[in-house]
Design a protein around this motif. Structure first.
Motif, PDB file in Angstrom:
ATOM      1  N   GLY A 245       0.823  -1.207   0.000  1.00 26.71           N
ATOM      2  CA  GLY A 245       0.000   0.000   0.000  1.00 26.71           C
ATOM      3  C   GLY A 245       0.857   1.256   0.000  1.00 26.71           C
ATOM      4  N   ASP A 246       0.259   2.354   0.472  1.00 29.25           N
ATOM      5  CA  ASP A 246       0.970   3.636   0.498  1.00 29.25           C
ATOM      6  C   ASP A 246       2.225   3.551   1.349  1.00 29.25           C
ATOM      7  OD1 ASP A 246      -1.008   4.690  -1.067  1.00 29.25           O
ATOM      8  OD2 ASP A 246      -2.168   5.478   0.629  1.00 29.25           O
ATOM      9  N   ILE A 247       3.211   4.355   0.971  1.00 22.87           N
ATOM     10  CA  ILE A 247       4.468   4.397   1.731  1.00 22.87           C
ATOM     11  C   ILE A 247       4.170   4.985   3.107  1.00 22.87           C
ATOM     12  CG2 ILE A 247       6.791   5.355   1.807  1.00 22.87           C
ATOM     13  CD1 ILE A 247       6.645   5.553  -1.264  1.00 22.87           C
ATOM     14  N   PRO A 248       4.597   4.324   4.186  1.00 21.43           N
ATOM     15  CA  PRO A 248       4.321   4.874   5.527  1.00 21.43           C
ATOM     16  C   PRO A 248       5.057   6.189   5.761  1.00 21.43           C
ATOM     17  CG  PRO A 248       5.793   2.983   5.662  1.00 21.43           C
ATOM     18  CD  PRO A 248       5.330   3.045   4.249  1.00 21.43           C
ATOM     19  N   PRO A 260       3.199   4.509  -7.460  1.00 23.22           N
ATOM     20  CA  PRO A 260       2.649   3.169  -7.196  1.00 23.22           C
ATOM     21  C   PRO A 260       2.178   2.541  -8.493  1.00 23.22           C
ATOM     22  CG  PRO A 260       1.089   4.886  -6.558  1.00 23.22           C
ATOM     23  CD  PRO A 260       2.350   5.590  -6.984  1.00 23.22           C
ATOM     24  N   PRO A 261       1.873   1.230  -8.531  1.00 23.19           N
ATOM     25  CA  PRO A 261       1.914   0.295  -7.380  1.00 23.19           C
ATOM     26  C   PRO A 261       3.340  -0.114  -7.029  1.00 23.19           C
ATOM     27  CG  PRO A 261       1.312  -0.873  -9.391  1.00 23.19           C
ATOM     28  CD  PRO A 261       1.390   0.571  -9.774  1.00 23.19           C
ATOM     29  N   TYR A 262       3.485  -0.630  -5.790  1.00 20.25           N
ATOM     30  CA  TYR A 262       4.787  -1.062  -5.307  1.00 20.25           C
ATOM     31  C   TYR A 262       4.792  -2.586  -5.253  1.00 20.25           C
ATOM     32  CZ  TYR A 262       4.726   3.836  -3.949  1.00 20.25           C
ATOM     33  OH  TYR A 262       4.619   5.197  -3.977  1.00 20.25           O
ATOM     34  N   GLY A 289       3.928  -8.135  -0.086  1.00 16.57           N
ATOM     35  CA  GLY A 289       2.770  -7.308   0.227  1.00 16.57           C
ATOM     36  C   GLY A 289       2.884  -6.473   1.483  1.00 16.57           C
ATOM     37  N   LYS A 290       4.033  -6.485   2.150  1.00 12.20           N
ATOM     38  CA  LYS A 290       4.214  -5.697   3.383  1.00 12.20           C
ATOM     39  C   LYS A 290       5.540  -4.948   3.331  1.00 12.20           C
ATOM     40  CE  LYS A 290       1.471  -8.639   6.447  1.00 12.20           C
ATOM     41  NZ  LYS A 290       1.460  -9.434   7.709  1.00 12.20           N
ATOM     42  N   TRP A 291       5.519  -3.722   3.878  1.00 11.06           N
ATOM     43  CA  TRP A 291       6.744  -2.939   3.952  1.00 11.06           C
ATOM     44  C   TRP A 291       7.599  -3.424   5.121  1.00 11.06           C
ATOM     45  CZ3 TRP A 291       8.044  -0.093   0.004  1.00 11.06           C
ATOM     46  CH2 TRP A 291       7.066   0.527  -0.796  1.00 11.06           C
ATOM     47  N   THR A 292       8.920  -3.413   4.932  1.00  9.67           N
ATOM     48  CA  THR A 292       9.830  -3.762   6.024  1.00  9.67           C
ATOM     49  C   THR A 292       9.842  -2.629   7.053  1.00  9.67           C
ATOM     50  OG1 THR A 292      11.683  -2.899   4.713  1.00  9.67           O
ATOM     51  CG2 THR A 292      11.268  -5.272   4.605  1.00  9.67           C
TER      52      THR A 292
END
Length: 324
Positions: A245-248, A260-262, A289-292
């Motif tokens: 999703g969006d960059i935190p 995006p998309p990422y 599907g998840k940011w580190t």
């Protein structure tokens, strides 16, 4: 009237001292130690009716729930009649004296037919190549024990170590060979590539790594090894369809924006404001599907305090005290 002499309670006795009871009067009886009523109680009651005592008193032999050792049962009963069976299952890595992971015991007149005990499984070393050096050498090996191998002479073909599991040793034991073959260049994999510089020939024991292209996920080992002229199993690169999703947002920091998309493997970089210092990696990646984990931007004074705090913790762990 009903008389206590009209009825005999096998393996039990009347609780009250009266000998005669009027119609519809109730009296209690108790079972001897090791016996219970049909409902599993230590005592019961009977009533004087026109036809005599009812219901018929009964005291039967029973078995308590046994004590389980390294095993468990799914049965929720607290007591068992003669000939009742109780199934049990050993914990993972354990087996009973018959080398089985499951068993059953029977309630007999003299108690349970066996004890539901399980013992930790052991692994025994088979007859090995005399050139093979095994470490450590023990009479018995428990689940989790590791064996390491080397050769007195020649080349080891196979793994350098094996581990004892509840099902036995894994992987297979190696061998020692005087002559071993080299390997041709390893195969390319679809949507992936070999790490490092390719060679015309690879020696026995050499290792080659693989990486997948962006948007692809590596399945299987990320490295293969040349073993006596043959490469171990190749990995595969499969498309990872999940996106992030969006960059935190990073407090006191900013990100180098990208559109995006990422996809899996995409990365974005962060920078901190001028008076702030970054703690952690300066970039985050989209993985399945998840940011580190996001880094932190802290004031320089806070950063110095943080470093001192970590040094104090390290001193406490190593020495058990702090010297100021």
């Amino acid at each position: 009237t009903c008389s206590v002499s009209d009825i005999e309670i096998e393996n039990g006795f009347f609780s009250e001292s009266d000998f005669t009871y009027a119609l519809n009067r109730e009296t209690s009886y108790r079972c001897k130690q090791g016996y219970v009523t049909n409902t599993g109680e230590t005592s019961g009651s009977i009533t004087c009716l026109q036809s005599g005592w009812s219901p018929q008193p009964s005291c039967i032999k029973f078995c308590d729930m046994p004590v389980f050792e390294n095993s468990v049962t799914k049965n929720n009963s607290t007591w068992f009649k003669i000939n009742d069976k109780l199934d049990y299952e050993c914990f993972i890595g354990y087996e009973n004296e018959y080398k089985h992971t499951k068993g059953s015991i029977t309630c007999t007149y003299y108690g349970w037919s066996d004890t539901p005990s399980c013992y930790e499984r052991e692994c025994s070393i088979p007859i090995l190549d005399p050139k093979l050096v095994v470490s450590p050498r023990k009479e018995k090996y428990r689940v989790g024990d590791l064996l390491e191998f080397s050769c007195h002479s020649g080349h080891r073909v196979g793994p350098d170590s094996v581990q004892c599991y509840h099902f036995g040793w894994s992987p297979s034991f190696p061998k020692c060979k005087g002559q071993v073959a080299s390997c041709a260049p390893p195969l390319e994999i679809l949507n992936g590539e070999i790490k490092g510089t390719k060679k015309v020939e690879y020696s026995h024991g050499e290792v080659v790594g693989y990486v997948c292209k962006p948007r692809f996920l590596l399945k299987g080992p990320n490295k293969i090894q040349c073993v006596d002229g043959k490469w171990t199993t190749l990995p595969v690169c499969v498309e990872e369809e999940r996106t992030c999703g969006d960059i935190p947002e990073l407090e006191h920091g900013s990100v180098k924006l990208s559109d995006p998309p990422y996809y899996h493997g995409d990365s974005v970089e962060f920078t901190c404001a001028e008076t702030f210092t970054m703690i952690g990696r300066g970039s985050i990646s989209c993985i399945s599907g998840k940011w580190t984990q996001l880094p932190k931007c802290v004031g320089k004074y806070v950063c110095i305090k943080w470093i001192l705090y970590e040094r104090i913790l390290k001193a406490v762990r190593e020495k058990g005290q702090v010297t100021y």
